[in-house]
Write a protein that holds these residues in place. Structure first.
Motif, mmCIF file in Angstrom:
data_model
loop_
_atom_site.group_PDB
_atom_site.id
_atom_site.type_symbol
_atom_site.label_atom_id
_atom_site.label_comp_id
_atom_site.label_asym_id
_atom_site.label_seq_id
_atom_site.Cartn_x
_atom_site.Cartn_y
_atom_site.Cartn_z
ATOM 1 N N GLY A 104 0.788 -1.236 -0.009
ATOM 2 C CA GLY A 104 -0.066 0.065 0.018
ATOM 3 C C GLY A 104 0.760 1.410 -0.133
ATOM 4 O O GLY A 104 0.786 2.218 -0.944
ATOM 5 N N ASP A 105 1.777 1.230 0.910
ATOM 6 C CA ASP A 105 2.713 2.315 0.835
ATOM 7 C C ASP A 105 3.815 2.593 -0.479
ATOM 8 O O ASP A 105 3.862 3.579 -0.854
ATOM 9 C CB ASP A 105 3.688 2.276 2.218
ATOM 10 C CG ASP A 105 3.196 2.574 3.342
ATOM 11 O OD1 ASP A 105 1.839 3.328 3.360
ATOM 12 O OD2 ASP A 105 3.662 2.213 4.568
ATOM 13 N N ILE A 106 3.992 1.409 -1.006
ATOM 14 C CA ILE A 106 4.615 1.445 -1.978
ATOM 15 C C ILE A 106 3.799 1.957 -3.203
ATOM 16 O O ILE A 106 4.165 2.793 -3.995
ATOM 17 C CB ILE A 106 5.011 -0.094 -2.550
ATOM 18 C CG1 ILE A 106 6.075 -0.642 -1.435
ATOM 19 C CG2 ILE A 106 5.798 -0.141 -3.912
ATOM 20 C CD1 ILE A 106 6.538 -1.778 -1.728
ATOM 21 N N ALA A 107 2.668 1.486 -3.435
ATOM 22 C CA ALA A 107 1.802 2.316 -4.210
ATOM 23 C C ALA A 107 1.692 3.509 -4.369
ATOM 24 O O ALA A 107 1.735 4.500 -5.133
ATOM 25 C CB ALA A 107 0.404 1.415 -4.445
ATOM 26 N N ARG A 108 1.363 3.953 -3.132
ATOM 27 C CA ARG A 108 1.437 5.694 -2.779
ATOM 28 C C ARG A 108 2.617 6.338 -3.136
ATOM 29 O O ARG A 108 2.629 7.423 -3.653
ATOM 30 C CB ARG A 108 0.944 5.951 -1.353
ATOM 31 C CG ARG A 108 -0.681 5.483 -1.029
ATOM 32 C CD ARG A 108 -0.978 5.763 0.379
ATOM 33 N NE ARG A 108 -0.425 5.256 1.458
ATOM 34 C CZ ARG A 108 -0.918 3.999 1.837
ATOM 35 N NH1 ARG A 108 -2.062 3.503 1.415
ATOM 36 N NH2 ARG A 108 -0.332 3.088 2.696
ATOM 37 N N ASP A 109 3.643 5.804 -2.714
ATOM 38 C CA ASP A 109 4.958 6.377 -3.007
ATOM 39 C C ASP A 109 5.094 6.572 -4.631
ATOM 40 O O ASP A 109 5.801 7.376 -5.051
ATOM 41 C CB ASP A 109 6.018 5.552 -2.467
ATOM 42 C CG ASP A 109 7.403 6.308 -2.273
ATOM 43 O OD1 ASP A 109 7.316 7.590 -1.760
ATOM 44 O OD2 ASP A 109 8.476 5.731 -2.461
ATOM 45 N N ILE A 110 4.718 5.381 -5.299
ATOM 46 C CA ILE A 110 5.051 5.460 -6.913
ATOM 47 C C ILE A 110 4.193 6.588 -7.495
ATOM 48 O O ILE A 110 4.580 7.228 -8.181
ATOM 49 C CB ILE A 110 4.474 4.161 -7.280
ATOM 50 C CG1 ILE A 110 5.565 3.003 -7.026
ATOM 51 C CG2 ILE A 110 4.429 4.370 -9.038
ATOM 52 C CD1 ILE A 110 5.275 1.520 -7.689
ATOM 53 N N ILE A 116 9.880 7.435 -9.389
ATOM 54 C CA ILE A 116 9.736 5.804 -9.372
ATOM 55 C C ILE A 116 8.434 5.575 -10.307
ATOM 56 O O ILE A 116 8.713 4.172 -10.584
ATOM 57 C CB ILE A 116 9.181 5.865 -7.860
ATOM 58 C CG1 ILE A 116 10.268 6.166 -6.865
ATOM 59 C CG2 ILE A 116 8.776 4.377 -7.482
ATOM 60 C CD1 ILE A 116 10.120 6.203 -5.386
ATOM 61 N N LEU A 117 7.523 6.244 -10.476
ATOM 62 C CA LEU A 117 6.664 6.038 -11.511
ATOM 63 C C LEU A 117 7.373 5.690 -13.046
ATOM 64 O O LEU A 117 6.947 4.613 -13.463
ATOM 65 C CB LEU A 117 5.659 7.031 -11.634
ATOM 66 C CG LEU A 117 4.368 6.592 -12.651
ATOM 67 C CD1 LEU A 117 3.622 5.563 -12.408
ATOM 68 C CD2 LEU A 117 3.411 7.958 -12.693
ATOM 69 N N ALA A 122 9.410 1.580 -16.762
ATOM 70 C CA ALA A 122 10.232 1.034 -17.562
ATOM 71 C C ALA A 122 10.563 -0.547 -17.101
ATOM 72 O O ALA A 122 10.820 -1.432 -18.232
ATOM 73 C CB ALA A 122 11.844 1.823 -17.241
ATOM 74 N N LEU A 123 10.433 -0.864 -16.151
ATOM 75 C CA LEU A 123 10.638 -2.403 -15.678
ATOM 76 C C LEU A 123 9.279 -2.928 -16.283
ATOM 77 O O LEU A 123 9.400 -4.138 -16.512
ATOM 78 C CB LEU A 123 10.485 -2.479 -14.022
ATOM 79 C CG LEU A 123 10.335 -3.870 -13.648
ATOM 80 C CD1 LEU A 123 11.899 -4.495 -14.098
ATOM 81 C CD2 LEU A 123 10.633 -3.817 -11.974
ATOM 82 N N LEU A 124 8.029 -2.570 -16.225
ATOM 83 C CA LEU A 124 6.953 -3.004 -16.963
ATOM 84 C C LEU A 124 7.126 -3.327 -18.312
ATOM 85 O O LEU A 124 6.880 -4.679 -18.893
ATOM 86 C CB LEU A 124 5.720 -2.130 -16.755
ATOM 87 C CG LEU A 124 4.358 -2.673 -17.038
ATOM 88 C CD1 LEU A 124 3.861 -3.978 -16.606
ATOM 89 C CD2 LEU A 124 3.194 -1.448 -17.204
ATOM 90 N N LEU A 125 7.642 -2.482 -19.139
ATOM 91 C CA LEU A 125 8.163 -2.800 -20.470
ATOM 92 C C LEU A 125 9.208 -3.847 -20.469
ATOM 93 O O LEU A 125 9.274 -4.548 -21.433
ATOM 94 C CB LEU A 125 8.523 -1.307 -20.908
ATOM 95 C CG LEU A 125 7.437 -0.384 -21.280
ATOM 96 C CD1 LEU A 125 8.233 0.936 -21.692
ATOM 97 C CD2 LEU A 125 6.294 -0.729 -22.002
ATOM 98 N N TRP A 166 15.816 12.481 -12.750
ATOM 99 C CA TRP A 166 15.161 12.820 -11.583
ATOM 100 C C TRP A 166 15.560 12.381 -10.367
ATOM 101 O O TRP A 166 15.342 13.069 -9.467
ATOM 102 C CB TRP A 166 13.347 12.349 -11.822
ATOM 103 C CG TRP A 166 12.650 13.371 -12.719
ATOM 104 C CD1 TRP A 166 12.918 14.549 -12.925
ATOM 105 C CD2 TRP A 166 11.307 13.160 -13.323
ATOM 106 N NE1 TRP A 166 12.010 15.237 -13.533
ATOM 107 C CE2 TRP A 166 10.898 14.143 -13.827
ATOM 108 C CE3 TRP A 166 10.895 11.864 -13.185
ATOM 109 C CZ2 TRP A 166 9.951 14.296 -14.442
ATOM 110 C CZ3 TRP A 166 9.582 11.789 -13.851
ATOM 111 C CH2 TRP A 166 9.026 13.171 -14.652
ATOM 112 N N MET A 167 16.159 11.067 -10.185
ATOM 113 C CA MET A 167 16.504 10.891 -8.941
ATOM 114 C C MET A 167 17.898 11.597 -8.524
ATOM 115 O O MET A 167 17.991 11.884 -7.468
ATOM 116 C CB MET A 167 17.005 9.132 -8.947
ATOM 117 C CG MET A 167 17.600 8.813 -7.853
ATOM 118 S SD MET A 167 18.162 6.973 -8.048
ATOM 119 C CE MET A 167 19.924 7.570 -8.900
#
Length: 216
Positions: A104-110, A116-117, A122-125, A166-167
């Motif tokens: 849940g925290d990961i989804a909110r952070d993304i 991170i999004l 990129a990882l999804l692709l 961005w990082m």
């Protein structure tokens, strides 16, 4: 060198060499050699190795063409899967060490942090490319559609550099970003130019017989 690349031992050696960064990071983490912030060091190092392997994969075709070494192509799939391997470890390290595997925290952070999004996209692709990297997928999709799908590697490269930019923006440190960005831009530019050269050659080859037929 060309004969060495065709030997049966070549692939296992490349596989073992590609695992060395993982082995070193595992050892360094276990022996407390990652500095004062080992979690951040591990996450950043895995991200760096993802970018390095992406550069290596994109360099295979230029090296194969420029050095007339077609046997280099036999390593491309394996190296591409190592890009996915290190990218997955990069995300899992963030999810575990930074977020405690709280999804849940990961989804909110993304959703809250664009870099991170972008990295997750990129990882999804990459996941899609890894899942369709095998011969059965090529037969199922057909070679033209498979090649079109795997041009998503260009999007992966762009997203990876944007994620890295961005990082580093928070620390105003862009030196490494410029290096990776320059290398990837050079490699992608070469591939695009090579693709268009091949299309022009194919067009001229097709126009030759057609012109001959009209004259006859």
């Amino acid at each position: 060198m060309k004969k060495l690349l065709l030997r049966p031992a070549a692939k296992p050696l490349v596989f073992a060499a590609s695992l060395l960064p993982f082995a070193w990071l595992f050892y360094a983490a276990a022996s407390d050699q990652l500095g004062v912030n080992p979690a951040e060091a591990l996450i950043r190092s895995l991200g760096d190795w993802t970018l390095r392997f992406l550069c290596i994969v994109l360099a295979v075709t230029p090296l194969r063409v420029l050095t007339a070494t077609p046997s280099l192509a036999r390593f491309r799939r394996m190296l591409g899967l190592f890009v996915f391997f290190y990218a997955t470890l990069h995300l899992l390290s963030y999810a575990w060490f930074d977020m405690g595997l709280d999804w849940g925290d990961i989804a909110r952070d993304i959703a809250k942090r664009p870099f991170i999004l972008v990295g997750s996209t990129a990882l999804l692709l990459l996941s899609l490319l890894a899942a369709t990297s095998f011969n059965r997928a090529i037969r199922w999709l057909g070679a033209p559609r498979w090649r079109a799908l795997h041009r998503l590697v260009y999007a992966v490269a762009g997203l990876a550099i944007l994620h890295f930019f961005w990082m580093r923006a928070g620390k105003n440190d862009f030196s490494e970003v410029a290096v990776y960005g320059g290398v990837l831009a050079l490699l992608l530019g070469w591939r695009v130019a090579h693709h268009w050269r091949q299309k022009r050659r194919a067009g001229r080859a097709a126009a030759g017989p057609a012109a001959g037929a009209r004259q006859a």
